[in-house]
Design a protein around this motif. Structure first.
Motif, mmCIF file in Angstrom:
data_model
loop_
_atom_site.group_PDB
_atom_site.id
_atom_site.type_symbol
_atom_site.label_atom_id
_atom_site.label_comp_id
_atom_site.label_asym_id
_atom_site.label_seq_id
_atom_site.Cartn_x
_atom_site.Cartn_y
_atom_site.Cartn_z
ATOM 1 N N SER A 246 51.288 87.968 67.862
ATOM 2 C CA SER A 246 52.719 87.763 67.617
ATOM 3 C C SER A 246 52.912 87.422 66.154
ATOM 4 C CB SER A 246 53.239 86.619 68.500
ATOM 5 O OG SER A 246 53.092 86.929 69.866
ATOM 6 N N VAL A 247 53.699 88.231 65.465
ATOM 7 C CA VAL A 247 53.933 88.040 64.035
ATOM 8 C C VAL A 247 55.396 88.311 63.715
ATOM 9 C CG1 VAL A 247 53.303 88.749 61.697
ATOM 10 C CG2 VAL A 247 51.587 88.820 63.503
ATOM 11 N N ALA A 248 56.026 87.358 63.036
ATOM 12 C CA ALA A 248 57.392 87.554 62.520
ATOM 13 C C ALA A 248 58.366 88.029 63.584
ATOM 14 C CB ALA A 248 57.371 88.532 61.337
ATOM 15 N N GLY A 249 58.276 87.478 64.776
ATOM 16 C CA GLY A 249 59.196 87.834 65.841
ATOM 17 C C GLY A 249 58.891 89.145 66.525
ATOM 18 N N GLY A 250 57.736 89.739 66.240
ATOM 19 C CA GLY A 250 57.336 90.987 66.876
ATOM 20 C C GLY A 250 55.864 90.950 67.233
ATOM 21 N N TRP A 251 55.263 92.138 67.376
ATOM 22 C CA TRP A 251 53.857 92.224 67.752
ATOM 23 C C TRP A 251 53.156 93.228 66.850
ATOM 24 C CZ3 TRP A 251 57.841 92.185 71.349
ATOM 25 C CH2 TRP A 251 57.895 91.045 72.162
ATOM 26 N N GLN A 252 51.865 92.953 66.584
ATOM 27 C CA GLN A 252 51.090 93.811 65.700
ATOM 28 C C GLN A 252 49.625 93.786 66.149
ATOM 29 O OE1 GLN A 252 50.877 92.528 61.557
ATOM 30 N NE2 GLN A 252 50.923 94.657 60.878
ATOM 31 N N LEU A 253 48.963 94.941 66.031
ATOM 32 C CA LEU A 253 47.533 95.019 66.302
ATOM 33 C C LEU A 253 46.771 94.640 65.040
ATOM 34 C CD1 LEU A 253 47.421 98.358 68.326
ATOM 35 C CD2 LEU A 253 46.795 96.103 69.223
ATOM 36 N N ARG A 254 45.814 93.734 65.176
ATOM 37 C CA ARG A 254 45.007 93.305 64.039
ATOM 38 C C ARG A 254 43.549 93.179 64.467
ATOM 39 N NH1 ARG A 254 48.312 88.719 60.493
ATOM 40 N NH2 ARG A 254 50.102 90.053 59.969
ATOM 41 N N THR A 255 42.645 93.540 63.557
ATOM 42 C CA THR A 255 41.231 93.368 63.871
ATOM 43 C C THR A 255 40.912 91.883 63.962
ATOM 44 O OG1 THR A 255 40.732 93.506 61.509
ATOM 45 C CG2 THR A 255 40.486 95.525 62.810
ATOM 46 N N ARG A 256 39.962 91.549 64.808
ATOM 47 C CA ARG A 256 39.587 90.147 64.984
ATOM 48 C C ARG A 256 38.817 89.656 63.757
ATOM 49 N NH1 ARG A 256 40.680 88.777 70.293
ATOM 50 N NH2 ARG A 256 40.857 90.571 71.714
ATOM 51 N N ALA A 257 39.041 88.389 63.439
ATOM 52 C CA ALA A 257 38.467 87.822 62.219
ATOM 53 C C ALA A 257 36.938 87.916 62.202
ATOM 54 C CB ALA A 257 38.909 86.369 62.073
ATOM 55 N N ARG A 258 36.310 87.859 63.377
ATOM 56 C CA ARG A 258 34.845 87.849 63.398
ATOM 57 C C ARG A 258 34.233 89.182 62.950
ATOM 58 N NH1 ARG A 258 36.146 87.952 68.999
ATOM 59 N NH2 ARG A 258 35.359 89.796 70.123
ATOM 60 N N HIS A 259 35.063 90.214 62.843
ATOM 61 C CA HIS A 259 34.548 91.516 62.417
ATOM 62 C C HIS A 259 34.813 91.799 60.941
ATOM 63 C CE1 HIS A 259 33.577 92.385 66.531
ATOM 64 N NE2 HIS A 259 34.836 92.236 66.908
ATOM 65 N N ALA A 260 35.309 90.802 60.226
ATOM 66 C CA ALA A 260 35.643 91.011 58.817
ATOM 67 C C ALA A 260 34.418 91.419 58.007
ATOM 68 C CB ALA A 260 36.264 89.737 58.238
ATOM 69 N N GLU A 261 33.244 90.821 58.289
ATOM 70 C CA GLU A 261 32.044 91.132 57.529
ATOM 71 C C GLU A 261 31.628 92.590 57.725
ATOM 72 O OE1 GLU A 261 27.465 89.458 56.938
ATOM 73 O OE2 GLU A 261 28.884 88.410 58.252
ATOM 74 N N ALA A 262 31.730 93.085 58.959
ATOM 75 C CA ALA A 262 31.375 94.473 59.232
ATOM 76 C C ALA A 262 32.335 95.433 58.535
ATOM 77 C CB ALA A 262 31.372 94.724 60.737
ATOM 78 N N ILE A 263 33.600 95.109 58.547
ATOM 79 C CA ILE A 263 34.594 95.956 57.887
ATOM 80 C C ILE A 263 34.346 95.989 56.388
ATOM 81 C CG2 ILE A 263 37.060 96.204 57.369
ATOM 82 C CD1 ILE A 263 37.588 95.019 60.173
ATOM 83 N N HIS A 264 34.020 94.829 55.844
ATOM 84 C CA HIS A 264 33.720 94.761 54.410
ATOM 85 C C HIS A 264 32.493 95.603 54.071
ATOM 86 C CE1 HIS A 264 33.061 93.106 50.413
ATOM 87 N NE2 HIS A 264 31.817 92.861 50.762
ATOM 88 N N ALA A 265 31.461 95.539 54.930
ATOM 89 C CA ALA A 265 30.242 96.305 54.677
ATOM 90 C C ALA A 265 30.508 97.806 54.724
ATOM 91 C CB ALA A 265 29.172 95.925 55.703
ATOM 92 N N ALA A 266 31.429 98.216 55.596
ATOM 93 C CA ALA A 266 31.714 99.646 55.747
ATOM 94 C C ALA A 266 32.583 100.190 54.622
ATOM 95 C CB ALA A 266 32.387 99.891 57.098
#
Length: 227
Positions: free
Chosen positions: A77-97
């Motif tokens: 839930s963000v700013a009165g609506g909804w949004q899909l976001r990657t989970r924080a625990r996968h930030a390292e993998a995303i950074h590596a890619a």
């Protein structure tokens, strides 16, 4: 009050010919598709354009969240609506890619302090902000926050000269991952995060709620929007 919905005339939102279970699955799929495709948070009104009157958007959101529990992304839930976001625990993998995108220029220390004061005490004038912080708030600091779309001019203050007040924006909520201003952290959380120390450095303590502005004189240059 009944929800007002507007749908494309070519889109069958009621799906009356489908059995209830298939109708519900289609509504859930449509809502998830719209949220997935959107560049930012999607509000209730927009989702209401693709589902029928008998569809509870809250229950659809719950179903999508349940289906994503084991996925690397979530529906928030963000700013009165909804949004899909990657989970924080996968930030390292995303950074590596993908590596790191160029880091945005951070807000100045003064900008962060003024933004915090506006967030907690809005609508608030520049003069009141200066009193809270214990030093003049420059137009450059206000311009910095406006350029980031974190604040806009609010209603004029009833004090002499009717200066503009400042309020935070939807972009502020999105940037900081807040659904509403009620999600702002309390004082203890700010202290734990080390943000309270910055306020103490400038103001001798976290800014208290704005006092009555009636005793403040007109603010120079605030007779125009965003002054």
């Amino acid at each position: 009050m009944a929800r007002r919905r507007r749908a494309d005339a070519t889109l069958d939102t009621e799906l009356a010919e489908l059995p209830p279970e298939l109708r519900w699955r289609e509504w859930v799929a449509r809502v998830e598709a719209v949220i997935f495709a959107a560049p930012g948070p999607v509000d209730r009104e927009l989702l209401g354009r693709v589902v029928g009157w008998g569809c509870s958007i809250e229950l659809v959101i719950e179903d999508i969240r349940d289906a994503l529990r084991e996925r690397p992304y979530e529906l928030v839930s963000v700013a009165g609506g909804w949004q899909l976001r990657t989970r924080a625990r996968h930030a390292e993998a995303i950074h590596a890619a993908f590596g790191s995108a160029p880091a945005p220029v951070p807000l100045s220390e003064a900008g962060m302090l003024v933004l915090a004061c506006i967030a907690y005490h809005q609508p608030v004038t520049r003069g009141a902000l200066s009193e809270m912080i214990g030093k003049a708030v420059s137009r450059d600091t206000i311009a910095e926050l406006r350029a980031r779309d974190f604040i806009v001019a609010g209603p004029r203050s009833p004090q002499a000269g009717a200066p503009y007040t400042y309020v935070t924006t939807r972009a502020f909520l999105v940037h900081f991952g807040l659904d509403t201003l009620r999600d702002l952290p309390d004082i203890e959380a700010l202290e734990d995060a080390g943000l309270l120390e910055a306020a103490q450095l400038h103001a001798g303590g976290f800014p208290s709620p704005a006092a009555d502005d009636d005793d403040l004189g007109p603010e120079d240059g605030e007779d125009e929007e965003g002054g």
